[in-house]
Design an enzyme around this catalytic site. Sequence first.
Site, PDB file in Angstrom:
ATOM      1  N   ALA A  27      45.997  52.150  37.576  1.00  0.00           N
ATOM      2  CA  ALA A  27      44.618  51.841  37.179  1.00  0.00           C
ATOM      3  C   ALA A  27      44.300  50.377  37.467  1.00  0.00           C
ATOM      4  O   ALA A  27      43.216  50.041  37.960  1.00  0.00           O
ATOM      5  CB  ALA A  27      44.407  52.149  35.694  1.00  0.00           C
ATOM      6  N   ASP A  28      45.249  49.492  37.185  1.00  0.00           N
ATOM      7  CA  ASP A  28      45.082  48.078  37.537  1.00  0.00           C
ATOM      8  C   ASP A  28      44.939  47.904  39.043  1.00  0.00           C
ATOM      9  O   ASP A  28      44.053  47.189  39.524  1.00  0.00           O
ATOM     10  CB  ASP A  28      46.294  47.271  37.060  1.00  0.00           C
ATOM     11  CG  ASP A  28      46.148  46.736  35.646  1.00  0.00           C
ATOM     12  OD1 ASP A  28      45.011  46.518  35.206  1.00  0.00           O
ATOM     13  OD2 ASP A  28      47.176  46.528  34.989  1.00  0.00           O
TER      14      ASP A  28
END
Length: 415
Positions: free
Chosen positions: A185-186
Amino acid sequence: MSDTSLSGGLTPGALAGIRVVDCSRILAGPICTQTLGDLGADIVKIERPGMGDDTRKWGPPFLKDADGNDTSESAYYLSTNRNKRSVGLDISRPEGREVLFRLLETADVFIENFKVGDMARYGLAYDQIRERFPRLVYASITGFGQTGPYAPRAGYDFLAQGMGGVMSVTGEADGEPMKVGVAIADVMTGMHTAIAILAALRHRDASGRGQYIDAALLDTQVSWLINQGMNYLVGGTAPGRLGNAHPNITPYQVFATSDGHVILGVGNDQQFAKFCRFAGREDIAADPRFADNVARVRNRAETVALVAGIMKTRTMAEWVEGLEAVGVPCGPVNTIDQVFADPQVRARGMQQQIPDHALTAEPIPTIAYPLKLSDTPASYRRPPPILGQHTDEVLGGELGLSADELAKLRESGAI
């Protein structure tokens, strides 16, 4: 566009002459700015003196010095901070903010990942500086965005994966929800932010106006649910975990062979027929229960059980070589060391070396930028900097601060 001389005469790239002032840390922001740096932008990484990016201490492992001892630089930090210069600057102090404003006068992009409201407390929110810097592209990365009921919350990759649904479709059907093995997600938020920055620069060059980019980990995570998200929106049923199986096609998963595991990726009916022919089981392809993908998905358990039994009759090498020869995707499940030894990965130059790190005499390894640009390829000009390594170079040599001014800023703790 900023003066190209500010990039220190580095190898030109597609983004040569673009200066990014980077007040981000951890992963999403640094991935974004490393991407821009690989493509030629001048990245000035702002770090709090004496502390720096949290990930510098996220180890072991750490980079080794010439004597084989651990340095202060973790592998995690090294993974996302090449092609940057580090300036030790405390923007919570008025003197530090004044220096930041001077940096922004030469900048095209400003990126930060503080909690919602923090930049406003320092007088650095977009609405507070947009009139002074009308051409600036300003990007904020947070867990949940600048609006909505969760906006004030701290956000982390793990939370985004859980709240954004990917963990509900990752893992074995009878096991617990599972996160992806890297902070995806980062990483994806950083990538999307880089794309948005390039779009905003294109708009800026056409209109003369910068703009604000509001990036959120949860938004990004929801966006890349892709087919699983659409399966729910169209079909009305929330998908569950299938282990390594594909929700819409089968057989498309990991199978055990006589001496290990391979991935069998049958993507269409023609490939399934070829698989059955190679396996000596053309009768399966002729069976109405398995003749096309819709039937195979509806009869998933029977399909997988039949294929699993067949796959155990030969070795990994026999399946990989044989199926690839007839056009059926099949490959090994590599460990990380096997990845970097793979001849295709080596041929594509996915491991590079960067010389001249301040703490070691040997070049340090790095994972390459993945895309190959014919005229402006990515370059690996600078190793990840040590904390504050370029403070005097940038503030003195480029902003023109005198030795006395630098000394006073150090005395105050601003740099």
